[in-house]
Write an enzyme that holds these catalytic residues in place. Structure first.
Site, PDB file in Angstrom:
ATOM      1  N   HIS A  93       0.910  -1.393  -0.357  1.00  0.00           N
ATOM      2  CA  HIS A  93      -0.020  -0.194   0.226  1.00  0.00           C
ATOM      3  C   HIS A  93       0.799   1.818   0.279  1.00  0.00           C
ATOM      4  O   HIS A  93       1.813   1.369   0.738  1.00  0.00           O
ATOM      5  CB  HIS A  93      -1.133  -0.238   1.073  1.00  0.00           C
ATOM      6  CG  HIS A  93      -1.903   1.261   1.516  1.00  0.00           C
ATOM      7  ND1 HIS A  93      -3.471   1.310   0.348  1.00  0.00           N
ATOM      8  CD2 HIS A  93      -2.032   2.456   1.596  1.00  0.00           C
ATOM      9  CE1 HIS A  93      -3.749   2.221   0.874  1.00  0.00           C
ATOM     10  NE2 HIS A  93      -3.738   3.057   0.805  1.00  0.00           N
ATOM     11  N   HIS A 100      -3.667   5.412  10.645  1.00  0.00           N
ATOM     12  CA  HIS A 100      -2.842   6.271  10.953  1.00  0.00           C
ATOM     13  C   HIS A 100      -3.128   7.585  11.788  1.00  0.00           C
ATOM     14  O   HIS A 100      -4.241   7.829  11.355  1.00  0.00           O
ATOM     15  CB  HIS A 100      -1.637   6.991   9.068  1.00  0.00           C
ATOM     16  CG  HIS A 100      -2.634   7.029   8.495  1.00  0.00           C
ATOM     17  ND1 HIS A 100      -4.005   6.556   7.362  1.00  0.00           N
ATOM     18  CD2 HIS A 100      -3.506   8.295   8.418  1.00  0.00           C
ATOM     19  CE1 HIS A 100      -4.699   7.056   7.177  1.00  0.00           C
ATOM     20  NE2 HIS A 100      -4.033   7.963   6.867  1.00  0.00           N
ATOM     21  N   ASP A 118      -4.653  18.278   8.423  1.00  0.00           N
ATOM     22  CA  ASP A 118      -5.941  18.094   8.890  1.00  0.00           C
ATOM     23  C   ASP A 118      -6.490  17.233   7.807  1.00  0.00           C
ATOM     24  O   ASP A 118      -5.763  18.367   6.588  1.00  0.00           O
ATOM     25  CB  ASP A 118      -6.768  19.036   9.472  1.00  0.00           C
ATOM     26  CG  ASP A 118      -7.257  19.668  10.242  1.00  0.00           C
ATOM     27  OD1 ASP A 118      -6.308  18.848  11.671  1.00  0.00           O
ATOM     28  OD2 ASP A 118      -7.958  20.077  10.652  1.00  0.00           O
ATOM     29  N   HIS A 142      -6.920   7.990  12.855  1.00  0.00           N
ATOM     30  CA  HIS A 142      -8.472   7.068  11.690  1.00  0.00           C
ATOM     31  C   HIS A 142      -7.608   6.120  11.088  1.00  0.00           C
ATOM     32  O   HIS A 142      -6.772   5.553  10.805  1.00  0.00           O
ATOM     33  CB  HIS A 142      -8.972   8.054  10.865  1.00  0.00           C
ATOM     34  CG  HIS A 142      -8.460   8.613   9.880  1.00  0.00           C
ATOM     35  ND1 HIS A 142      -7.007   9.772  10.221  1.00  0.00           N
ATOM     36  CD2 HIS A 142      -8.075   8.893   8.664  1.00  0.00           C
ATOM     37  CE1 HIS A 142      -6.575  10.143   9.109  1.00  0.00           C
ATOM     38  NE2 HIS A 142      -6.852   9.874   7.778  1.00  0.00           N
TER      39      HIS A 142
END
Length: 399
Positions: free
Chosen positions: A263, A300, A306, A336
């Site tokens: 990934h 992560h 943000d 998240h």
């Protein structure tokens, strides 16, 4: 911009005499950034660009910042057919900080009856739905769904839309919008490993000349107001220009994804950069091809930024309950990652057909008041379905 462009006629040397058919001089104007050190273009007008006929009272035009508790957010799409009548009244700001303002715009009117100029910010207009043309002093630029249209500050322009729905994601940047530095050589040319190149960038292709006298309104956005400037001639009076400073379009469909055996991190999707944020494009691509690869993203923490994701098309495997045209916002300070069950479900998948725009800011973002009506109260607890959802509360109500 990364390359030189020109349209129309202009003199052989800069800052030399260039006369109209009646013998009078054309009016030269330098438009550029960073004083006289950034990119610029030279425009040649039939009329003095300084010749104002009237200035009306300014109109307040600024979003209002809300103050809610720290949490991940999901903003549902705006409902209904529009968010306002014209291009400016239809803008609904959802997120903001000192570096950028992010808005949604679903206008009703097909054509603008005025011209518009943002005096402080470059604008990236992502066309989620719709097609038409951008008319500016630099000429005509045809646009369609999937285009990023970058409009540098101070460029006077107006939109004309074809029939059909129009949905725009507008990001204002208070620092210049640039191509990604690591994709460029020291001459400014995009390199071979860049996910797009100069062939993909569309500049204005035809000058638009309007000689008719009349009353022409230019609404200038600056410091929370729309300033109302009137001229006795059209701003589209440029007979020629050249330089590196102009609006341009780049289609998300021309962004070539970078993939790997395992990934890849979000920077491989980067499309634009500014001093305060980056813009990334998630496009259809093959998934990771290591025999034990997990295509779903890992959990992560955004320590320094943000993360905002705007959903354009397709079905994101790592998210549940997110509709087209909605936002997810994951602020710095909170980890998240994929929703429960999506990691195992992703194993063995070969490709994705998703489209999304991601904006990562380097300073905290604030929800605008217009965004509060769109809040999904279930989202902060959606990683733990056993916990009852709690609505985000204003900070002045927090213990």
């Amino acid at each position: 911009m990364a390359y030189y462009h020109k349209l129309g006629t202009f003199p052989h040397k800069r800052h030399t005499q260039f006369r109209q058919p009646d013998g009078s001089l054309y009016h030269e104007q330098l438009v550029g950034t960073l004083g006289f050190s950034g990119v610029s273009s030279l425009l040649y007008h039939k009329n003095p660009p300084t010749k104002i006929t009237r200035i009306d009272e300014p109109i307040p035009y600024a979003p209002t910042k809300s103050n809610v508790q720290l949490a991940p957010y999901h903003l549902r799409p705006f409902k209904g057919e529009s968010t306002g009548q014209d291009y400016l009244s239809a803008r609904k700001t959802v997120l903001m900080n000192n570096d950028c303002v992010i808005s949604i715009c679903l206008p009703v009117e097909r054509e603008m009856t005025y011209f518009y100029k943002n005096a402080l910010a470059d604008e990236i207009v992502f066309i989620h739905e719709g097609s038409g043309e951008l008319l500016s002093q630099m000429g005509r630029l045809e646009v369609r769904a999937g285009d990023y249209v970058v409009i540098p500050r101070t460029i006077i322009h107006q939109w004309k839309w074809n029939e059909g729905p129009v949905r725009l994601l507008i990001t204002e940047s208070f620092s210049p919008v640039e191509t990604v530095r690591r994709y460029r050589n020291h001459f400014g040319q995009l390199l071979e490993h860049s996910p797009y190149c100069e062939r993909d960038i569309r500049a204005p292709h035809e000058l638009v000349m309007d000689d008719a006298p009349g009353d022409y309104l230019v609404q200038i956005k600056k410091e929370g107001f729309l300033h109302q400037y009137h001229y006795g001639f059209s701003p589209l009076d440029v007979v020629g220009w050249d330089g590196y400073f102009y609006p341009y379009a780049l289609s998300i469909h021309d962004f070539e994804p970078i993939t790997g055996r395992i990934h890849q991190p979000p920077p491989v999707h980067q499309t634009f950069e500014t001093q305060g944020f980056v813009v990334c494009s998630f496009v259809p691509r093959l998934f990771d091809y290591h025999p034990l690869a997990i295509p779903a993203p890992y959990n992560h923490s955004n320590v320094d930024s943000d993360e905002i994701l705007y959903y354009v098309e397709g079905n994101f495997m790592s998210r549940k309950g997110v509709d087209i045209g909605s936002f997810t916002i994951h602020p710095s300070g909170l980890p998240h990652g994929p929703h429960p069950g999506t990691v195992e479900a992703s194993i063995g998948k070969k490709e994705t057909h998703e489209l999304a725009v991601m904006i990562d800011t380097f300073k905290p973002l604030y929800l605008a008041v217009d965004a509060l009506e769109l809040l999904d109260q279930n989202y902060p607890m959606s990683w733990n379905p056993d916990v009852a959802p709690q609505a985000p509360r204003p900070a002045d109500m927090m213990d």
